[in-house]
Write a protein that holds these residues in place. Sequence first.
Motif: not given
Length: 256
Positions: A124, A126, A132-133, A136, A165-166, A220
């Motif tokens: 990840l 981030s 939450e990430d 995902h 992230a996001g 993203q």
Amino acid sequence: MLILVTNDDGILSPGLSVLADTLAELGRVVVVAPDRERSAIGHSLTLHAPLRAEQIKKDVFSVSGTPTDCVNLALHGLLDERPDIVVSGINRGGNLGDDITYSGTVAAAMEATLMDVAAFAISLESKTFNAEDFVHAADFAAGLVRQVVEHGLPTDTFLNVNVPAGEVRSVQLTRQGKRNYNEVVEAKLDPRGKKYYWIGGGELGFHNVEGTDFHAIVNQAVSVTPLHLDLTNYRSFDELSSWEIDTLVPGQGDDK
Ligand code: MN
């Protein structure tokens, strides 16, 4: 389905538990992970020290070794059958570009590939590492496990996955990008006035080239890079064959 989960952030890492919990929806998950953080340990194998594997609860083992040790031990002792797949992560931080040569997360997937077990590493990218990430990323891992098991990976190939992230806009098949490695060592004085060095202090830049893992992440997108164990640079053969390497035969006297 039997899924082996490992990482290089250690057995207590939140990325590991969310991954194991999510993959448990697909089959039996066995976790074999280092007892402490082993980030940037690469493909290190412990050959000169004993290894302990402590069973913490059913199907969870904490190992006093590296991620590579964990996969090795799992496949040659701790597991009673061969896993269908090895998933390594979810790493706290991206494993992009040249970074993968240091990564314990990626090395664990590499070790599985050496042993002919399908594998991928997942990280990840981030700054905040929101729960939450990680969810995902774990969801993506579950979907990818299904596809890997359905299709099978190409020979000698494993996958390096990075999740931004996001909001995630797309998933891209990418190639390994390149970092700018400069000014990454800081020299300072300890409280007794003696100099020490710290590697990797600053933010590292990268070549933002389309088609690379870096480019996907900054846009993203989830990046999926297929890797293989053959490090040969085939494109260099033409250039290097113009050298006179064949004249350097040791033990055969030359005229120098
Ligand atoms: Mn790590």
